[in-house]
Design an enzyme around this catalytic site. Structure first.
Site: not given
Ligand code: FCB
Length: 460
Positions: A80, A124, A169, A296, A298, A364
Site C-alpha cells: 500500500r 495521504h 484518515e 488504521n 494504533y 495500517e
C-alpha cells in the site's frame, strides 16, 4: 513447537506493508512536481521536530527498486503506497504531468513483476499547495477537483492497479490540519475544520464513482479511517467518551454508512448543523457503495474529567474540563501512544456489527520505538515485534469472532518522515540510516516475514 499451536489466518488473507508518498519519496521538484502543503509546512521554522522536512526522506523516488526488494524479503503479497497528487497535477487541476504518472507506472510494473499487488491511496495528506491557496479542503470545489484527479490516476494506472483507497484518515486531515493546525496546512479554525470534514467525504464519494468510470479494468475502491476506541476513566467521563466517539468515528462512519452525521454533535463538529454546508443529494454521493473499509489502528484513548481544568502529568487538555489520560502502568510507545491490543480486537468486532457486510482491511497498524543499530549491524526491536504479535493475535481473534478482515498492512515498510515528528519517530520494519540511506531489516521484519510465509502466528 507443534503446528497445532499456530494461529492460522484464512486462506487468501492479504499480507502487506504500507507507506505514504510524502513520508518516503523525497525529490520534491523532480520531473515537474508541484509543491504540496507538506513541502510548504515542513519548511516553516518550528512546525516539525528539528526542522525536519521530506525533501530527501527515504529517497524512494530514486531507490524504489531497493524498497521493492524489502517487500520481497518480507514476502508480502501487497504494497500500500500513495500517489502524490502534485506529481500528477502540479497545481491540482488540469492536464496530467506525464512524468509523474510514469514514476508510478514504473513502480507498479516492478511490483507486478515481483508478484506484489499494488494498493494505491489517492490522498495521504500532500495536497497541491495551489489548491490550499484557494482554501483547500474547506472549499466545496475540491470534491470535483479530487474526482478529476482520481479519474486521471485510474485512467493511467487502472489497467494494472485494481485496488484503490480514496483518502487516508480524513479525521486527521480535518482535525490536525484545520482544527489544531499541528499538521499542514496549519490552520486552527473550527469552521474550516467542520467544512473540511464534509468536503473530504464528498470528495471520497465523487472519486469512487470517477475511479470506476475511468478505470479500464474493474476497480475496487474503499476509504481508510483511523477509528478509535474511547474509554472513560470514571463514570463522570462516560458522556465525554461518547462525545469523542461521535466526533472521531461517528462524523465519518455515520455519513458513509448511514448517510447522516451523529445527532449529538454541535455545529462546531457537525457539518449538518452549519448553514449551507450540506447540499441536497450530498449524502447520496457520500454513501456511494464501497468494496471495503480500510482501518488504521494504533492505540485506544482514555477520557477523563478534571473539574479544576488542570491536566495532571501526562494528560492532554482537550476542553475546559476534558482530558485525555494515560492510565498509570500501561505501556506506551515512543509516540507516547498506549499499547493495548485488546482495544484493537474490540474495534474490529464493533465494525463487524456496525459495518456489517463490508470487507475490512487493516490498512495500517504498527508502533514506534527508539531503535538503534547494534555493533553487529542488526536492529533488535523486540518491543515492535511484541506489539506486532499481540496486534496480529487481536486480528486473529476478531476473525474467529466473525469479523470479515481480509488483510493486514504493517505500518510501515521502512522508517520515514513522521509528519510533525520528523525523523525522530521510527515505525519501520526496516531501519533507515538517513545519513547513508542504508536499509536494514529489523528483527520485527524477520518475524513478520515468518508470519507471512506461514500465514500463521507461531504458537507459544
Ligand atoms: C497514521 C498515518 C501514517 C503514519 C502513522 C504513524 O495516522 O496515516 O502516515 O504517520 O499514523
Amino acid at each position: 513447537m507443534s503446528t497445532d499451536d499456530q494461529l492460522r489466518f484464512p486462506d487468501g488473507f492479504l499480507w502487506g506493508a504500507a507507506t505514504a508518498a510524502y513520508q518516503i519519496e523525497g525529490a520534491p521538484q523532480a520531473d515537474g512536481k508541484g509543491p504540496s502543503i507538506w513541502d510548504t509546512f515542513s519548511h516553516i521554522p518550528g512546525k516539525t521536530w528539528h526542522g525536519d522536512t521530506g525533501d530527501v526522506a527515504c529517497d524512494s523516488y530514486h531507490r524504489y527498486p531497493e524498497d521493492v526488494g524489502l517487500l520481497q524479503r518480507l514476502g508480502v503479497g501487497a504494497y500500500r503506497f500513495s500517489l502524490s497528487w502534485p506529481r500528477i497535477q502540479p497545481d491540482g487541476r488540469g492536464q496530467a504531468n506525464q512524468a509523474g504518472l510514469d514514476y508510478y507506472r514504473r513502480l507498479v510494473d516492478l511490483l507486478l513483476e515481483k508478484g506484489i499487488t499494488p494498493v494505491v491511496t489517492l490522498y495521504h495528506w500532500d495536497l497541491p499547495q495551489a489548491l490550499q491557496d484557494k482554501g483547500g479542503w474547506a472549499t466545496r470545489d475540491i470534491a470535483d477537483l479530487f474526482a478529476d484527479y482520481a479519474a486521471i490516476a485510474a485512467g493511467a494506472l487502472g489497467d494494472r492497479v485494481h485496488r484503490w483507497v480514496t483518502l487516508n484518515e480524513p479525521w486527521v486531515v480535518a482535525t490536525v490540519g484545520y482544527r489544531d493546525g499541528r499538521h499542514a496546512p496549519g490552520i486552527a479554525d473550527p469552521a474550516q475544520a467542520v467544512a473540511a470534514n464534509h468536503h473530504l467525504l464528498l470528495a471520497h464519494g465523487r472519486s469512487v464513482a470517477a475511479l470506476r468510470a475511468a478505470s479500464p479494468s474493474p476497480a475496487q475502491a474503499g476509504i481508510t479511517l483511523n477509528l478509535a476506541i474511547f474509554r472513560p476513566v470514571s463514570d463522570a467521563a462516560a458522556d465525554l467518551a461518547e462525545e469523542l466517539d461521535a466526533r472521531h468515528n461517528g462524523a465519518y462512519l455515520g455519513p458513509l454508512l448511514r448517510g447522516a452525521y451523529p445527532e449529538r454533535l454541535t455545529a462546531d463538529y457537525s457539518p449538518a448543523k452549519v448553514e449551507g454546508l450540506v447540499h441536497a443529494g450530498d449524502f447520496g454521493v457520500i454513501t456511494e457503495p464501497v468494496d471495503f473499509l480500510g482501518v488504521n489502528f494504533y492505540a485506544p484513548l482514555y477520557a477523563g474529567i478534571r473539574q479544576d481544568g488542570e491536566p495532571r502529568r501526562g494528560e492532554e487538555l482537550i476542553g475546559p474540563h476534558e482530558v485525555l489520560v494515560q492510565p498509570e502502568g500501561m505501556p506506551v510507545t515512543a509516540m507516547n501512544w498506549l499499547v493495548d491490543a485488546g482495544a484493537f480486537r474490540e474495534l474490529l468486532v464493533r465494525l463487524r456489527d456496525e459495518a456489517a457486510g463490508l470487507a475490512l482491511y487493516v490498512t495500517e497498524n504498527g508502533s514506534s520505538w527508539y531503535d538503534y543499530v547494534t555493533q553487529d549491524g542488526t536492529v533488535e526491536d523486540y518491543e515492535r515485534l511484541e506489539y506486532l504479535r499481540d496486534h496480529l493475535t487481536a486480528v486473529h481473534q476478531a476473525i474467529a469472532e466473525g469479523t470479515d478482515v481480509r488483510g493486514y498492512f504493517a505500518w510501515s515498510l521502512l522508517d520515514n518522515f513522521e509528519w510533525a515528528e520528523g525523523y525522530a519517530k521510527r515505525f519501520g520494519l526496516a531501519y533507515v540510516d538517513f545519513g547513508t540511506q542504508r536499509r536494514i531489516l529489523k528483527r520485527s521484519g524477520e518475524f513478520y516475514a515468518g508470519v507471512v510465509r506461514a500465514n500463521a502466528l507461531p504458537g507459544s
